[in-house]
Design an enzyme around this catalytic site. Sequence first.
Site: not given
Length: 323
Positions: A44, A46, A156, A178, A194, A248, A253
Site C-alpha cells: 500500500h 502508506e 464509422a 487504455r 477494424d 471503444e 455496444l
Amino acid sequence: MRAALALARRAAGASTPNPNVGCILVRDGRVVGRGWTGAGGRPHAEAVALAAAGEAARGATAYVTLEPCAHLSPRGPACADLLVAAGVAHVVTGMTDSDPRTAGQGIARLRAAGIPVTALALADAEAELAGFVQRVTLGRPEITLKLALSLDGRIALADGRSRWITGETARAFGHMERARADAVVVGRGTLAADAPRLDVRLPGWRGRQPARVAVGRGDAPEGWLAAPDLPALLALARERGWLRLLVEGGGRLAGSLLAADLVDRLLLLRAPILLGEGRGISGFAVDDLAAAHGRFRRVDERRLGDDRLELLVRALPPAARAR
C-alpha cells in the site's frame, strides 16, 4: 494532497484489485517519504512512504488520498496501525474508504491513538477512485465510453470501418486512457471491421497492458476474453475485480450501454471531417428532448491536434436517476 493524487495516478490500472492510492509524508516543511500502491495492490502507498521515510516519519504529517485501511490481510498489515507505530503527528485523508472493512474505522483507530485526522471529501480524490467506490457500492467498475466522431456524428463508414477518424494526437490520448483501464472493450462488429489491437502504444511505455474483451456471440481471438452480452461483461469484471473499463466501440455496444444507463464517463473525440452515409450509435433512444438533458455534465474540453476532446461525466449517480 494534489501531489499525493499525482502519485496515485501512477498506479491507475496497475493496482487492481486494490484502489490506486498516493501518500506523502511531510516533516518540518520537507517531504520525507512518498509512495503509491504497488502492482497488484501491494504494498500500500502508506507502507511505501513510511519505508522511504524511516525514522523521519516520526512527527510527520501524512497526506493520503484514501482513508488508511483498518482491516487485517494476509497480504500485509493495516495501514492505520503502520502510521500509529511510525509515530506520525497528523493524518490528512482525501476521502473516506467505502470498503465496509474500513469505512471510517481507519480514521477512528488513528484518533483513538491520539493522532489528529483531517478527513476531507475531495472531488478529485473521489473521481480518481470512482471505479473502486462503484465496485464496492454497485458491484461494477467505472465504465468509460470513448467515441471518435465526425462532425456529422458518425462513428464509422457505412461498411463499419472506423480506422482512423481522429488524428495522431487524439489517438495518443486514447492510449493514455487504455493505460489507466483494467480492460478495453469492443463489440464484435468493430472487431471484425477494424481488427483493433487495443494495446497501449505510447513511446517508452513498459507498463502493463489492459485485458481485451470482445462483446457478442462467438469465440474470442487468441489473447482476448469474450462476453456474449452486457450482463456477462459485468460478471467478468466482478470476477476479476476490475475497477475501470474502457469501451471503444462500436455503435450497437455504445447504444446498449447508454440504454442501460451504464456509462459513467463519456469521451467524445470529434474530428473535422464529414462521413455522410456512415454509422452512428444504434439501439438507444429517448422519449422526448427533456429526457435527453441532465444525463451528463461536461468537465473538460480541449483541442487535441485538429480534433476536439469533450469529457463528460454522469450528472447523477444511478440511484438518484432511478428516483
